[in-house]
Design a protein around this motif. Structure first.
Motif, PDB file in Angstrom:
ATOM      1  N   GLY A  93      31.849  37.002  47.275  1.00 29.37           N
ATOM      2  CA  GLY A  93      32.664  37.967  46.543  1.00 29.37           C
ATOM      3  C   GLY A  93      34.146  37.890  46.805  1.00 29.37           C
ATOM      4  N   LEU A  94      34.551  37.253  47.896  1.00 28.75           N
ATOM      5  CA  LEU A  94      35.973  37.169  48.188  1.00 28.75           C
ATOM      6  C   LEU A  94      36.702  36.296  47.173  1.00 28.75           C
ATOM      7  CD1 LEU A  94      38.026  38.266  50.165  1.00 28.75           C
ATOM      8  CD2 LEU A  94      37.631  36.257  51.629  1.00 28.75           C
ATOM      9  N   GLY A  95      35.987  35.341  46.589  1.00 22.68           N
ATOM     10  CA  GLY A  95      36.606  34.470  45.591  1.00 22.68           C
ATOM     11  C   GLY A  95      37.130  35.238  44.385  1.00 22.68           C
ATOM     12  N   MET A  96      36.344  36.192  43.885  1.00 21.93           N
ATOM     13  CA  MET A  96      36.785  36.995  42.753  1.00 21.93           C
ATOM     14  C   MET A  96      38.001  37.833  43.120  1.00 21.93           C
ATOM     15  SD  MET A  96      34.641  39.811  40.577  1.00 21.93           S
ATOM     16  CE  MET A  96      35.421  40.968  39.446  1.00 21.93           C
ATOM     17  N   LEU A  97      37.968  38.439  44.315  1.00 23.63           N
ATOM     18  CA  LEU A  97      39.096  39.263  44.757  1.00 23.63           C
ATOM     19  C   LEU A  97      40.371  38.432  44.821  1.00 23.63           C
ATOM     20  CD1 LEU A  97      39.898  42.110  45.903  1.00 23.63           C
ATOM     21  CD2 LEU A  97      39.622  41.072  48.165  1.00 23.63           C
ATOM     22  N   VAL A  98      40.264  37.234  45.371  1.00 26.20           N
ATOM     23  CA  VAL A  98      41.425  36.354  45.494  1.00 26.20           C
ATOM     24  C   VAL A  98      41.937  35.924  44.124  1.00 26.20           C
ATOM     25  CG1 VAL A  98      42.144  34.041  46.208  1.00 26.20           C
ATOM     26  CG2 VAL A  98      40.889  35.512  47.804  1.00 26.20           C
ATOM     27  N   HIS A  99      41.047  35.476  43.266  1.00 30.00           N
ATOM     28  CA  HIS A  99      41.498  34.906  41.997  1.00 30.00           C
ATOM     29  C   HIS A  99      42.009  35.953  41.015  1.00 30.00           C
ATOM     30  CE1 HIS A  99      40.855  30.598  42.452  1.00 30.00           C
ATOM     31  NE2 HIS A  99      39.834  30.918  43.237  1.00 30.00           N
ATOM     32  N   GLN A 100      41.482  37.184  41.082  1.00 35.83           N
ATOM     33  CA  GLN A 100      42.076  38.223  40.233  1.00 35.83           C
ATOM     34  C   GLN A 100      43.494  38.526  40.701  1.00 35.83           C
ATOM     35  OE1 GLN A 100      42.759  41.700  40.995  1.00 35.83           O
ATOM     36  NE2 GLN A 100      42.261  41.362  43.160  1.00 35.83           N
ATOM     37  N   ALA A 101      43.719  38.426  42.025  1.00 36.38           N
ATOM     38  CA  ALA A 101      45.057  38.653  42.576  1.00 36.38           C
ATOM     39  C   ALA A 101      46.003  37.504  42.223  1.00 36.38           C
ATOM     40  CB  ALA A 101      44.977  38.834  44.088  1.00 36.38           C
ATOM     41  N   VAL A 102      45.485  36.287  42.216  1.00 38.02           N
ATOM     42  CA  VAL A 102      46.288  35.133  41.788  1.00 38.02           C
ATOM     43  C   VAL A 102      46.817  35.356  40.374  1.00 38.02           C
ATOM     44  CG1 VAL A 102      46.144  32.700  41.088  1.00 38.02           C
ATOM     45  CG2 VAL A 102      45.184  33.425  43.287  1.00 38.02           C
ATOM     46  N   LEU A 103      45.933  35.791  39.481  1.00 31.55           N
ATOM     47  CA  LEU A 103      46.327  36.035  38.094  1.00 31.55           C
ATOM     48  C   LEU A 103      47.338  37.174  37.995  1.00 31.55           C
ATOM     49  CD1 LEU A 103      42.807  35.632  36.462  1.00 31.55           C
ATOM     50  CD2 LEU A 103      44.723  34.043  36.266  1.00 31.55           C
ATOM     51  N   GLN A 104      47.150  38.209  38.804  1.00 29.81           N
ATOM     52  CA  GLN A 104      48.107  39.316  38.818  1.00 29.81           C
ATOM     53  C   GLN A 104      49.503  38.827  39.192  1.00 29.81           C
ATOM     54  OE1 GLN A 104      46.266  42.026  41.674  1.00 29.81           O
ATOM     55  NE2 GLN A 104      45.650  43.394  40.000  1.00 29.81           N
ATOM     56  N   GLN A 105      49.580  38.120  40.300  1.00 37.26           N
ATOM     57  CA  GLN A 105      50.890  37.697  40.782  1.00 37.26           C
ATOM     58  C   GLN A 105      51.576  36.738  39.801  1.00 37.26           C
ATOM     59  OE1 GLN A 105      52.683  35.669  44.800  1.00 37.26           O
ATOM     60  NE2 GLN A 105      51.253  37.366  45.081  1.00 37.26           N
ATOM     61  N   GLN A 106      50.787  35.905  39.142  1.00 39.76           N
ATOM     62  CA  GLN A 106      51.360  35.010  38.142  1.00 39.76           C
ATOM     63  C   GLN A 106      51.930  35.805  36.960  1.00 39.76           C
ATOM     64  OE1 GLN A 106      48.680  31.910  36.915  1.00 39.76           O
ATOM     65  NE2 GLN A 106      50.251  30.812  35.777  1.00 39.76           N
ATOM     66  N   LEU A 107      51.256  36.885  36.588  1.00 48.62           N
ATOM     67  CA  LEU A 107      51.756  37.734  35.505  1.00 48.62           C
ATOM     68  C   LEU A 107      53.065  38.418  35.898  1.00 48.62           C
ATOM     69  CD1 LEU A 107      48.403  39.376  34.339  1.00 48.62           C
ATOM     70  CD2 LEU A 107      49.884  37.930  32.918  1.00 48.62           C
ATOM     71  N   TRP A 108      53.180  38.853  37.148  1.00 53.60           N
ATOM     72  CA  TRP A 108      54.391  39.554  37.594  1.00 53.60           C
ATOM     73  C   TRP A 108      55.583  38.620  37.753  1.00 53.60           C
ATOM     74  CZ3 TRP A 108      51.141  41.748  42.165  1.00 53.60           C
ATOM     75  CH2 TRP A 108      50.309  42.772  41.696  1.00 53.60           C
ATOM     76  N   THR A 109      55.346  37.452  38.347  1.00 58.85           N
ATOM     77  CA  THR A 109      56.458  36.589  38.767  1.00 58.85           C
ATOM     78  C   THR A 109      56.660  35.350  37.913  1.00 58.85           C
ATOM     79  OG1 THR A 109      55.133  35.198  40.261  1.00 58.85           O
ATOM     80  CG2 THR A 109      55.980  37.295  41.150  1.00 58.85           C
ATOM     81  N   GLY A 110      55.628  34.962  37.154  1.00 62.43           N
ATOM     82  CA  GLY A 110      55.701  33.715  36.409  1.00 62.43           C
ATOM     83  C   GLY A 110      55.369  32.496  37.256  1.00 62.43           C
ATOM     84  N   VAL A 111      55.017  32.716  38.524  1.00 65.20           N
ATOM     85  CA  VAL A 111      54.703  31.624  39.446  1.00 65.20           C
ATOM     86  C   VAL A 111      53.262  31.794  39.931  1.00 65.20           C
ATOM     87  CG1 VAL A 111      55.271  30.501  41.631  1.00 65.20           C
ATOM     88  CG2 VAL A 111      57.094  31.478  40.206  1.00 65.20           C
ATOM     89  N   ARG A 112      52.469  30.732  39.839  1.00 64.47           N
ATOM     90  CA  ARG A 112      51.083  30.811  40.296  1.00 64.47           C
ATOM     91  C   ARG A 112      51.025  30.629  41.807  1.00 64.47           C
ATOM     92  NH1 ARG A 112      46.363  27.822  41.411  1.00 64.47           N
ATOM     93  NH2 ARG A 112      44.456  28.791  40.590  1.00 64.47           N
ATOM     94  N   PRO A 113      50.523  31.631  42.535  1.00 65.12           N
ATOM     95  CA  PRO A 113      50.429  31.507  43.996  1.00 65.12           C
ATOM     96  C   PRO A 113      49.266  30.602  44.395  1.00 65.12           C
ATOM     97  CG  PRO A 113      49.479  33.576  43.310  1.00 65.12           C
ATOM     98  CD  PRO A 113      50.052  32.946  42.064  1.00 65.12           C
TER      99      PRO A 113
END
Length: 276
Positions: free
Chosen positions: A238-258
């Motif tokens: 389940g940690l994979g989903m938590l991480v990848h939803q956060a990756v998408l969030q940060q990319q939406l905010w900053t324009g940079v994929r973490p």
């Protein structure tokens, strides 16, 4: 170092102090050299609209939204992406340059990304989804968009299962526990197994050749995943989903994929520290 030009993001929820989001996002901001900082904001039930109004006034660049605010926040933003519109909930808000607030749901897409990160492509697969709550609905919507061949929704309440299945369109339908034996992938989208050794289904139905994913990440290796490993199934924690939803969030905010590895490492270290 926080300066006058540092951008702010955060998570709103109640309770929220247990959230892993601050450690994940701040680790990724630091690794990427981004002048952003992420904090947790305790917002009591009913306060989502006020929090988003404050976001506009203060110029907060991005918010994560967790329980119990996902529905109310969706009603308070100016635009919704396709997944958020279908679900009627959001987990991400982006402050646009013109001051409007855009709402997104990255949970389902994050789940699909976690599968692909584990080498699993859901396109063409027959999938059993256990549960019919918010997490299950996001997974059903995302798997249908990703091209799953069949989605079998299994829940104690048949009526709720049928409602959730509607998100999957023609490929989704209500099912029974016995259907697990005949699918390619099983997804536990319930909270059963969180902090316990309980199993959300009859694990005797699992077999080699299946993929078994569990959205629960405490413990990381749940009783379900241990049983799946024992019969030779591929497992996705389940940690994979938590991480990848956060990756998408940060990319939406900053324009940079973490880097997902940076976020996962930060989350694993925090979880280990909490459970020493």
């Amino acid at each position: 170092m926080i300066t006058g030009s540092t951008r702010v993001a955060g998570v709103i929820g109640s309770p929220v102090r247990h959230s892993l989001s601050p450690v994940m996002h701040n680790a990724a901001f630091a690794a990427g050299g981004l002048d952003w900082v992420y904090a947790a904001f305790e917002v009591m039930p009913g306060g989502a609209a006020g929090a988003l109004a404050g976001m506009r006034v203060l110029g907060i660049g991005g918010l994560s939204v967790t329980m119990p605010h996902k529905d109310d926040a969706a009603a308070a933003v100016d635009t919704l992406d396709a997944a958020a519109a279908a679900l009627g909930t959001i987990n991400t808000v982006v402050l646009q340059p013109d001051g409007r607030l855009a709402g997104y749901s990255t949970d389902g897409a994050g789940f699909v990304a976690s599968l692909r990160d584990a080498g699993v492509d859901p396109a063409g697969l027959r999938v059993a989804v256990l549960g019919a709550g918010g997490a299950a609905r996001a997974v059903i919507d995302a798997l249908a968009r990703a091209g799953a061949a069949e989605l079998v929704v299994i829940n104690r309440s048949g009526d709720r299962a049928e409602l959730a299945a509607r998100l999957g369109g023609a490929v989704a339908h209500r099912g029974e526990m016995g259907d697990i034996a005949g699918v390619d992938m099983v997804v536990n989208a319930t909270s059963i197994g969180m902090g316990t050794d309980l199993e959300p289904c009859d694990v005797a139905l699992l077999h080699s050749g299946q993929v078994v994913a569990d959205l629960v990440y405490h413990p990381l290796q749940t009783a379900l995943l241990r049983a799946a490993t024992a019969v030779g199934a591929v497992t996705v924690d389940g940690l994979g989903m938590l991480v990848h939803q956060a990756v998408l969030q940060q990319q939406l905010w900053t324009g940079v994929r973490p880097d997902p590895a940076v976020m996962r490492s930060a989350a694993e270290k925090e979880l280990a520290a909490r459970h020493r």
